[in-house]
Design a protein around this motif. Structure first.
Motif: not given
Ligand code: NAP
Length: 267
Positions: A189-197, A256-261
């Motif tokens: 998530a951090k490495e994709l900075k600037g891509t909008g992904v 960059g989150q982990v969401i527990r469902v």
């Protein structure tokens, strides 16, 4: 401040019209339900599977039959996610059919139905778990990181498990294989900075699927359901809405989150 108050069209920021989603492990269980949900939000979907060709083809036909448009809205593509060449071909096929890809949901996964303690886990079973759950996730995430559409709307959603939190005995290889995926997701998530992904992981609790039931006694199943604060197992549809939200424009700020469902099974 008057200009700040606008009537938002909630539905448009939650829709996926014009988006293309690859869903791995879409022939059965949670992946299948996610693919159906993303399609219901307007996405064209690539249904990946490993061996269940009849189920995947049937789902593609049903989704295409339900769409009003004449061109395909869903295709089924066989690819073993633990093979990097097959994962590349999966993405190639998706691009050939639909053009740019916006969303990856990696749901393909396995759980050793013997539930061995770590001391009793064979090297073969450890490797099998990591090859599919971790290397498979890496191969899919790597292709997505290189190939998802830039400039907004790109979404990587990895399916992990709440066992990373509940740490149940008998799940050492499985939980470890998914813990690696969660960490990888936060970094990409951090490495994709600037891509909008964006990249996130969704970590369900116990969900009534083949993977969950295999190798468990009625007594164990009842015990697990009773341990859930809502007094029942999850259903695949309990997981789909959060994935749909993350995939949408409305979900952009979750990154960059982990969401527990899991209905409160574990925090
Ligand atoms: P499932 O019903 O057993 O379905 C597994 C799916 O993964 C199938 O579509 C299967 O394809 C596919 N798959 C397996 N190995 C593959 C490979 N090497 N390459 C490509 N596809 C492969 O399992 P599920 O319960 O829906 O699990 C989906 C995900 O949710 C997994 O990542 C799992 O760890 C996670 N999860 C499940 C639970 C739960 O309680 N069910 C809880 C937390 C997390 P075929 O049909 O072709 O074999």
């Amino acid at each position: 401040m008057a200009g700040e108050i606008t009537r938002e069209h909630a539905s448009s920021s939650s829709r996926l019209d014009g988006r293309v989603a690859i869903v791995t492990g879409a022939s059965r269980g949670i992946g299948r339900a996610i693919a159906i949900h993303l399609h219901s939000l307007g996405a064209r979907v690539v249904l990946n599977y490993a061996s269940s060709s009849t189920k995947a083809d049937l789902l593609a036909s049903e989704l295409n039959a339900s769409a009003t448009l004449s061109h395909p809205q869903a295709i089924a593509v066989r690819a073993d996610v633990s093979d990097p060449d097959q994962v590349k071909l999966l993405f190639d096929r998706a691009e050939q059919e639909f053009g740019s890809i916006h969303i990856l949901v990696n749901s393909a996964g396995v759980l050793d139905p013997k539930y061995p303690t770590l001391a009793n886990t064979s090297v073969e079973d450890w490797d099998m778990t990591f090859n599919i759950n971790t290397k498979g996730a890496f191969f899919c995430c790597k292709e997505a990181a290189n190939r998802l559409k830039r400039g907004g709307n790109g979404r990587i959603i990895m399916i992990s498990t709440s066992v990373v939190g509940s740490l149940l005995p008998g799940y050492a290889a499985y939980a470890a294989s998914k813990a690696a995926v969660e960490t990888m997701t936060k970094i990409v998530a951090k490495e994709l900075k600037g891509t909008g992904v964006t990249a996130n992981a969704v970590a369900p609790g116990p969900v009534a699927t083949d993977l969950f039931f295999e190798g468990k006694s009625e007594e164990t199943i009842k015990m697990i359901a009773d341990a859930c604060p809502l007094g029942r197992l999850g259903e695949p549809k309990d997981v789909t809405h959060v994935v749909g939200f993350l995939a949408s424009d409305a979900g952009e700020w979750i990154n960059g989150q982990v969401i527990r469902v899991n209905g409160g099974f574990v925090v």
